[in-house]
Design a protein around this motif. Structure first.
Motif, PDB file in Angstrom:
ATOM      1  N   GLN A 198      42.535  55.329  50.296  1.00 44.33           N
ATOM      2  CA  GLN A 198      43.013  54.057  49.757  1.00 44.33           C
ATOM      3  C   GLN A 198      43.296  53.093  50.894  1.00 44.33           C
ATOM      4  O   GLN A 198      43.889  53.476  51.917  1.00 44.33           O
ATOM      5  CB  GLN A 198      44.259  54.280  48.912  1.00 44.33           C
ATOM      6  CG  GLN A 198      43.992  55.078  47.639  1.00 44.33           C
ATOM      7  CD  GLN A 198      45.228  55.252  46.782  1.00 44.33           C
ATOM      8  OE1 GLN A 198      46.348  55.246  47.284  1.00 44.33           O
ATOM      9  NE2 GLN A 198      45.027  55.392  45.490  1.00 44.33           N
ATOM     10  N   VAL A 228      44.859  49.258  51.923  1.00 46.29           N
ATOM     11  CA  VAL A 228      45.730  48.176  51.485  1.00 46.29           C
ATOM     12  C   VAL A 228      45.758  47.089  52.557  1.00 46.29           C
ATOM     13  O   VAL A 228      46.220  47.331  53.682  1.00 46.29           O
ATOM     14  CB  VAL A 228      47.160  48.675  51.205  1.00 46.29           C
ATOM     15  CG1 VAL A 228      48.040  47.500  50.772  1.00 46.29           C
ATOM     16  CG2 VAL A 228      47.145  49.750  50.128  1.00 46.29           C
ATOM     17  N   SER A 234      46.954  43.388  54.095  1.00 45.09           N
ATOM     18  CA  SER A 234      48.121  42.511  54.117  1.00 45.09           C
ATOM     19  C   SER A 234      47.942  41.484  55.222  1.00 45.09           C
ATOM     20  O   SER A 234      47.036  41.602  56.051  1.00 45.09           O
ATOM     21  CB  SER A 234      49.407  43.317  54.336  1.00 45.09           C
ATOM     22  OG  SER A 234      49.365  43.985  55.577  1.00 45.09           O
ATOM     23  N   CYS A 254      44.963  46.355  57.639  1.00 47.67           N
ATOM     24  CA  CYS A 254      44.403  47.224  56.614  1.00 47.67           C
ATOM     25  C   CYS A 254      44.939  48.623  56.857  1.00 47.67           C
ATOM     26  O   CYS A 254      44.546  49.281  57.830  1.00 47.67           O
ATOM     27  CB  CYS A 254      42.881  47.213  56.690  1.00 47.67           C
ATOM     28  SG  CYS A 254      42.076  48.444  55.640  1.00 47.67           S
ATOM     29  N   GLY A 269      39.383  47.929  49.921  1.00 49.28           N
ATOM     30  CA  GLY A 269      40.713  47.517  49.533  1.00 49.28           C
ATOM     31  C   GLY A 269      40.642  46.474  48.442  1.00 49.28           C
ATOM     32  O   GLY A 269      39.558  46.062  48.004  1.00 49.28           O
ATOM     33  N   GLN A 270      41.811  46.023  48.011  1.00 51.24           N
ATOM     34  CA  GLN A 270      41.878  45.078  46.905  1.00 51.24           C
ATOM     35  C   GLN A 270      41.754  43.626  47.366  1.00 51.24           C
ATOM     36  O   GLN A 270      41.576  42.724  46.556  1.00 51.24           O
ATOM     37  CB  GLN A 270      43.193  45.253  46.140  1.00 51.24           C
ATOM     38  CG  GLN A 270      44.409  44.538  46.749  1.00 51.24           C
ATOM     39  CD  GLN A 270      44.884  45.142  48.049  1.00 51.24           C
ATOM     40  OE1 GLN A 270      44.494  46.256  48.418  1.00 51.24           O
ATOM     41  NE2 GLN A 270      45.742  44.424  48.768  1.00 51.24           N
TER      42      GLN A 270
END
Length: 113
Positions: free
Chosen positions: A3, A5, A7, A22, A104-105
């Motif tokens: 996963q 993520v 930011s 990341c 990632g999103q």
């Protein structure tokens, strides 16, 4: 499963800088880490990548950016400088090897005065 993520996105003035991060959920030492971006109405495009041996590659128009990785923290970074309105996009982190591909999103970057 790995996963990712992202930011660090946000609103920045033209000429400003941002550093995106990341964070991976587990060890990513064996993966090539990359950053991509997608602006509204456009296709996702390659920004930069870094291999497990720290070999970097950049899109020609994005050599103002610097990609790095910290394997001890399972985190990749994208340092962006001299930002302009055309850099506004959602920035996505990618990790891949010969068998796997993770995304990632995304994190939004908006360059505006």
């Amino acid at each position: 499963q790995l996963q990712l993520v992202e930011s660090g996105g946000g609103l920045v003035q033209p000429g400003g800088s941002l550093r995106l991060s990341c964070a991976a959920s587990s060890i990513f030492r064996g993966y090539i880490m990359g950053w991509y971006r997608q602006a509204p109405g456009k296709e996702r495009e390659f920004v930069a990548s870094i291999t497990s041996r720290y070999v970097t590659r950049y899109a020609d128009s994005m050599r103002r950016f610097t990609i790095s990785r910290d394997d001890a923290k399972n985190t990749a970074y994208l340092q962006m400088t001299s930002l302009n309105a055309e850099d506004s996009a959602v920035y996505y982190c990618n990790a891949h090897n010969a068998a796997q591909d993770f995304w990632g999103q995304g994190t939004q970057v908006t360059v505006s005065s």
